[in-house]
Design a protein around this motif. Structure first.
Motif, PDB file in Angstrom:
ATOM      1  N   PRO A  62       0.819  -1.107   0.078  1.00  0.00           N
ATOM      2  CA  PRO A  62       0.199  -0.052  -0.111  1.00  0.00           C
ATOM      3  C   PRO A  62       0.761   1.058  -0.059  1.00  0.00           C
ATOM      4  CG  PRO A  62      -0.883  -1.560   1.473  1.00  0.00           C
ATOM      5  CD  PRO A  62       0.259  -2.256   0.997  1.00  0.00           C
ATOM      6  N   GLU A  63       1.989   1.468   0.863  1.00  0.00           N
ATOM      7  CA  GLU A  63       2.582   2.548   0.852  1.00  0.00           C
ATOM      8  C   GLU A  63       3.729   2.745  -0.354  1.00  0.00           C
ATOM      9  OE1 GLU A  63       5.070  -0.722   2.762  1.00  0.00           O
ATOM     10  OE2 GLU A  63       2.916   0.014   2.615  1.00  0.00           O
ATOM     11  N   ILE A  64       4.018   1.893  -1.101  1.00  0.00           N
ATOM     12  CA  ILE A  64       4.426   2.057  -2.302  1.00  0.00           C
ATOM     13  C   ILE A  64       3.565   2.337  -3.575  1.00  0.00           C
ATOM     14  CG2 ILE A  64       6.051   0.829  -4.224  1.00  0.00           C
ATOM     15  CD1 ILE A  64       7.065  -1.060  -1.916  1.00  0.00           C
ATOM     16  N   LEU A  65       2.357   1.745  -3.384  1.00  0.00           N
ATOM     17  CA  LEU A  65       1.298   2.013  -4.545  1.00  0.00           C
ATOM     18  C   LEU A  65       0.780   3.096  -4.512  1.00  0.00           C
ATOM     19  CD1 LEU A  65      -0.596   0.891  -6.787  1.00  0.00           C
ATOM     20  CD2 LEU A  65      -2.092   0.047  -4.886  1.00  0.00           C
ATOM     21  N   ARG A  66       0.736   3.789  -3.205  1.00  0.00           N
ATOM     22  CA  ARG A  66       0.030   5.087  -3.077  1.00  0.00           C
ATOM     23  C   ARG A  66       1.125   5.958  -3.856  1.00  0.00           C
ATOM     24  NH1 ARG A  66      -0.552   4.825   1.702  1.00  0.00           N
ATOM     25  NH2 ARG A  66      -2.693   3.980   1.738  1.00  0.00           N
ATOM     26  N   GLU A  67       2.210   6.040  -3.598  1.00  0.00           N
ATOM     27  CA  GLU A  67       3.422   6.946  -4.064  1.00  0.00           C
ATOM     28  C   GLU A  67       3.366   6.687  -5.556  1.00  0.00           C
ATOM     29  OE1 GLU A  67       5.995   9.808  -3.902  1.00  0.00           O
ATOM     30  OE2 GLU A  67       4.629   9.186  -2.640  1.00  0.00           O
ATOM     31  N   ARG A  68       3.369   5.414  -6.151  1.00  0.00           N
ATOM     32  CA  ARG A  68       3.340   5.190  -7.519  1.00  0.00           C
ATOM     33  C   ARG A  68       2.267   5.943  -8.507  1.00  0.00           C
ATOM     34  NH1 ARG A  68       6.027  -0.720  -8.210  1.00  0.00           N
ATOM     35  NH2 ARG A  68       8.022  -0.383  -7.322  1.00  0.00           N
ATOM     36  N   ILE A  69       1.092   5.662  -7.578  1.00  0.00           N
ATOM     37  CA  ILE A  69       0.045   6.511  -8.323  1.00  0.00           C
ATOM     38  C   ILE A  69      -0.279   7.885  -8.407  1.00  0.00           C
ATOM     39  CG2 ILE A  69      -2.588   6.581  -7.969  1.00  0.00           C
ATOM     40  CD1 ILE A  69      -2.752   3.844  -7.034  1.00  0.00           C
ATOM     41  N   ARG A  70       0.507   8.321  -7.106  1.00  0.00           N
ATOM     42  CA  ARG A  70       0.807   9.936  -7.273  1.00  0.00           C
ATOM     43  C   ARG A  70       1.733  10.325  -8.221  1.00  0.00           C
ATOM     44  NH1 ARG A  70       4.249  13.471  -5.874  1.00  0.00           N
ATOM     45  NH2 ARG A  70       5.699  11.985  -4.962  1.00  0.00           N
ATOM     46  N   GLU A  71       2.927   9.682  -8.463  1.00  0.00           N
ATOM     47  CA  GLU A  71       3.874  10.082  -9.357  1.00  0.00           C
ATOM     48  C   GLU A  71       3.331   9.844 -10.927  1.00  0.00           C
ATOM     49  OE1 GLU A  71       8.014   9.045  -6.653  1.00  0.00           O
ATOM     50  OE2 GLU A  71       7.144   7.512  -7.825  1.00  0.00           O
ATOM     51  N   LEU A  72       2.916   8.616 -10.950  1.00  0.00           N
ATOM     52  CA  LEU A  72       2.462   8.659 -12.433  1.00  0.00           C
ATOM     53  C   LEU A  72       1.494   9.226 -12.758  1.00  0.00           C
ATOM     54  CD1 LEU A  72       2.908   4.573 -12.629  1.00  0.00           C
ATOM     55  CD2 LEU A  72       4.270   6.226 -14.089  1.00  0.00           C
ATOM     56  N   SER A  73       0.310   9.900 -12.086  1.00  0.00           N
ATOM     57  CA  SER A  73      -0.680  10.477 -12.185  1.00  0.00           C
ATOM     58  C   SER A  73      -0.158  12.184 -12.539  1.00  0.00           C
ATOM     59  CB  SER A  73      -1.579  10.687 -10.980  1.00  0.00           C
ATOM     60  OG  SER A  73      -2.306   9.390 -10.831  1.00  0.00           O
ATOM     61  N   GLU A  74       0.796  12.737 -11.752  1.00  0.00           N
ATOM     62  CA  GLU A  74       1.485  13.923 -12.164  1.00  0.00           C
ATOM     63  C   GLU A  74       2.228  13.890 -13.402  1.00  0.00           C
ATOM     64  OE1 GLU A  74       4.016  14.814  -8.768  1.00  0.00           O
ATOM     65  OE2 GLU A  74       2.238  15.078  -7.431  1.00  0.00           O
ATOM     66  N   LEU A  75       2.967  12.781 -13.835  1.00  0.00           N
ATOM     67  CA  LEU A  75       3.685  12.667 -14.784  1.00  0.00           C
ATOM     68  C   LEU A  75       2.850  12.780 -16.140  1.00  0.00           C
ATOM     69  CD1 LEU A  75       6.507  12.189 -16.217  1.00  0.00           C
ATOM     70  CD2 LEU A  75       5.678   9.795 -16.651  1.00  0.00           C
ATOM     71  N   LEU A  76       1.633  12.019 -16.090  1.00  0.00           N
ATOM     72  CA  LEU A  76       0.592  12.043 -17.211  1.00  0.00           C
ATOM     73  C   LEU A  76      -0.586  13.359 -16.897  1.00  0.00           C
ATOM     74  CD1 LEU A  76       0.163   8.240 -17.926  1.00  0.00           C
ATOM     75  CD2 LEU A  76       1.904  10.016 -19.145  1.00  0.00           C
ATOM     76  N   TYR A  77      -0.428  14.082 -16.217  1.00  0.00           N
ATOM     77  CA  TYR A  77      -1.325  15.161 -16.078  1.00  0.00           C
ATOM     78  C   TYR A  77      -2.692  14.731 -15.857  1.00  0.00           C
ATOM     79  CZ  TYR A  77       2.900  17.302 -18.192  1.00  0.00           C
ATOM     80  OH  TYR A  77       3.961  17.720 -18.667  1.00  0.00           O
ATOM     81  N   LEU A  78      -2.888  13.779 -15.005  1.00  0.00           N
ATOM     82  CA  LEU A  78      -4.101  13.145 -14.718  1.00  0.00           C
ATOM     83  C   LEU A  78      -4.996  14.234 -13.985  1.00  0.00           C
ATOM     84  CD1 LEU A  78      -5.611  10.586 -15.567  1.00  0.00           C
ATOM     85  CD2 LEU A  78      -5.032   9.609 -13.320  1.00  0.00           C
ATOM     86  N   ASP A  79      -4.468  14.818 -12.901  1.00  0.00           N
ATOM     87  CA  ASP A  79      -5.085  15.946 -12.395  1.00  0.00           C
ATOM     88  C   ASP A  79      -6.345  15.387 -11.774  1.00  0.00           C
ATOM     89  OD1 ASP A  79      -3.208  17.674 -13.202  1.00  0.00           O
ATOM     90  OD2 ASP A  79      -4.551  18.067 -15.219  1.00  0.00           O
ATOM     91  N   THR A  80      -7.703  16.298 -11.942  1.00  0.00           N
ATOM     92  CA  THR A  80      -8.763  15.824 -11.055  1.00  0.00           C
ATOM     93  C   THR A  80      -9.383  14.702 -11.345  1.00  0.00           C
ATOM     94  OG1 THR A  80     -10.065  17.566 -12.393  1.00  0.00           O
ATOM     95  CG2 THR A  80      -9.055  18.307 -10.225  1.00  0.00           C
ATOM     96  N   ALA A  81      -8.981  14.381 -12.643  1.00  0.00           N
ATOM     97  CA  ALA A  81      -9.621  12.854 -13.097  1.00  0.00           C
ATOM     98  C   ALA A  81      -9.276  11.742 -12.283  1.00  0.00           C
ATOM     99  CB  ALA A  81      -9.315  12.692 -14.445  1.00  0.00           C
ATOM    100  N   ILE A  82      -8.456  11.853 -11.361  1.00  0.00           N
ATOM    101  CA  ILE A  82      -8.080  10.841 -10.299  1.00  0.00           C
ATOM    102  C   ILE A  82      -9.404  10.431  -9.485  1.00  0.00           C
ATOM    103  CG2 ILE A  82      -7.392  12.136  -8.735  1.00  0.00           C
ATOM    104  CD1 ILE A  82      -5.752   9.002  -9.735  1.00  0.00           C
ATOM    105  N   ASP A  83     -10.391  11.225  -9.575  1.00  0.00           N
ATOM    106  CA  ASP A  83     -11.390  11.208  -8.627  1.00  0.00           C
ATOM    107  C   ASP A  83     -12.549  10.895  -9.554  1.00  0.00           C
ATOM    108  OD1 ASP A  83      -9.929  11.355  -5.979  1.00  0.00           O
ATOM    109  OD2 ASP A  83      -9.798  13.462  -6.305  1.00  0.00           O
ATOM    110  N   GLN A  84     -12.776  11.206 -10.735  1.00  0.00           N
ATOM    111  CA  GLN A  84     -13.874  11.007 -11.483  1.00  0.00           C
ATOM    112  C   GLN A  84     -14.027   9.593 -11.976  1.00  0.00           C
ATOM    113  OE1 GLN A  84     -13.375  13.556 -14.748  1.00  0.00           O
ATOM    114  NE2 GLN A  84     -13.321  15.471 -13.922  1.00  0.00           N
ATOM    115  N   LYS A  85     -15.367   9.147 -12.264  1.00  0.00           N
ATOM    116  CA  LYS A  85     -15.690   7.860 -12.874  1.00  0.00           C
ATOM    117  C   LYS A  85     -15.083   7.528 -14.300  1.00  0.00           C
ATOM    118  CE  LYS A  85     -18.484   6.619  -9.291  1.00  0.00           C
ATOM    119  NZ  LYS A  85     -18.407   5.173  -8.390  1.00  0.00           N
ATOM    120  N   LEU A  86     -14.733   6.361 -14.234  1.00  0.00           N
ATOM    121  CA  LEU A  86     -14.196   5.994 -15.726  1.00  0.00           C
ATOM    122  C   LEU A  86     -15.161   6.339 -16.790  1.00  0.00           C
ATOM    123  CD1 LEU A  86     -12.115   2.672 -14.876  1.00  0.00           C
ATOM    124  CD2 LEU A  86     -11.336   5.166 -14.880  1.00  0.00           C
TER     125      LEU A  86
END
Length: 351
Positions: free
Chosen positions: A117-141
């Motif tokens: 969990p602690e690694i996964l949380r950081e990886r999701i954050r880093e990759l989301s920033e890299l690909l400019y996911l922004d607020t879409a992280i909280d939106q439904k697919l």
């Protein structure tokens, strides 16, 4: 533009490349779906740290080959040998619009892969920033655009980190230019760290920057194999720069500028609203862009715009089995470029 992706994941979290392994080897792989012969005697070898790009028109067998490599389909005949270590990542062509938010989906996919969990949380954050996911992280697919959905699709494939085998089906499709650049830069770094990449892709950006081999498929057969050396024979993309400079500086006749490496042409365009300034149009090679920009600024000028012209890799010709550097509009092949007959991965002529 070059993106820095070093240190995206902590070294302790990365898979250690097995330098003794040769990667993955397919020999005489065939597959029939229903009455259609989708793949016919495919030979392919991708060593550790290499990138193989599959190109071909719709129905050529690219996605089926990726599914076989990913284990969701079994070949009817032939063999697949794998000697690399590390986790696999797989991004299909088109992520289903499941009833989850992006964050929920990525978290579940990471936990299924056994990422702590602690690694996964950081990886999701880093990759989301890299690909400019922004607020879409909280939106439904189901509410996401095609491009944003593709970003989520890529992030889930990249969660295991570098090392192992990465299978990507049209990874740049629908992405904006900054996200494309970020993905290609990250994949280039992961190649260095031992990741083997097999991808179906038609964007010249990825082929020019990453491909160690290009496999041209047509109706389930390998039409051609092209090497990294073949790809590099296509001319480097040209960058167009517009700058604003003082009128008294006759740049077009300044040999120290014109002879500078990477400067292809320089033309004075129109005068600006400022009486003592002129607009200058530069054409420079891609690799020299940063040097030219620094030179313009150091001389007191200003940069108005920077645009990359069309890639010199001719995809339409490539899809027909012609050399990557062939100009489809004129059919011109440099004299030094001998077109060899198509060969399989073992060096045999393909009929």
């Amino acid at each position: 533009m070059t993106w820095s992706t070093r240190g995206l994941f902590k070294k302790s979290d990365q898979a250690t490349p097995d330098s003794s392994g040769r990667g993955i080897l397919l020999q005489q792989v065939s597959k029939r779906l229903g009455t259609a012969q989708v793949l016919n005697q495919i030979n392919l070898e991708v060593k550790q740290g290499e990138c193989a790009v599959l190109v071909g028109r719709n129905g050529s067998g690219k996605s089926t080959l990726l599914r076989i490599l990913g284990g969701s389909l079994l070949p009817d005949t032939g063999s697949i040998q794998r000697t690399m270590k590390g986790s696999d990542g797989y991004a299909v062509d088109g992520l289903p619009r499941l009833p989850f938010t992006s964050g929920e989906y990525l978290w579940d996919m990471g936990r299924i892969r056994g990422i702590r969990p602690e690694i996964l949380r950081e990886r999701i954050r880093e990759l989301s920033e890299l690909l400019y996911l922004d607020t879409a992280i909280d939106q439904k697919l189901p509410l996401l655009s095609k491009g944003t959905l593709q970003k989520v699709n890529l992030i889930q494939a990249l969660l295991p980190g570098p090392g192992g085998l990465l299978l990507l089906d049209e990874p740049l499709s629908g992405l904006d230019i900054p996200a494309q650049e970020a993905v290609v830069s990250l994949l280039g770094q992961w190649k260095v760290e031992g990741t083997s990449i097999i991808t179906a892709c038609h964007e010249p950006l990825l082929i020019e920057r990453l491909a160690d081999q290009v496999v041209v498929l047509k109706k389930g057969r390998v039409l051609r194999y092209w090497s990294r050396e073949d790809v590099l024979q296509a001319d480097e993309p040209v960058v167009h720069i517009q700058s604003l400079m003082e009128a008294e500086e006759d740049l077009a006749n300044d040999l120290s500028i014109l002879k500078q490496s990477g400067v292809l042409s320089l033309v004075r365009n129109t005068s600006s609203e400022k009486s003592n300034s002129w607009m200058w149009d530069w054409k420079v090679s891609q690799k020299s862009t940063d040097d030219v920009l620094r030179m313009i600024l150091a001389s007191g000028g200003s940069v108005v715009s920077v645009q990359q012209e069309e890639s010199q890799l001719h995809m339409e010709s490539l899809l027909e089995g012609q050399h990557p550097a062939v100009c489809s509009s004129r059919g011109v092949v440099p004299e030094s470029m001998g077109l060899t007959p198509p060969m399989d991965a073992e060096g045999r002529k393909v009929q």
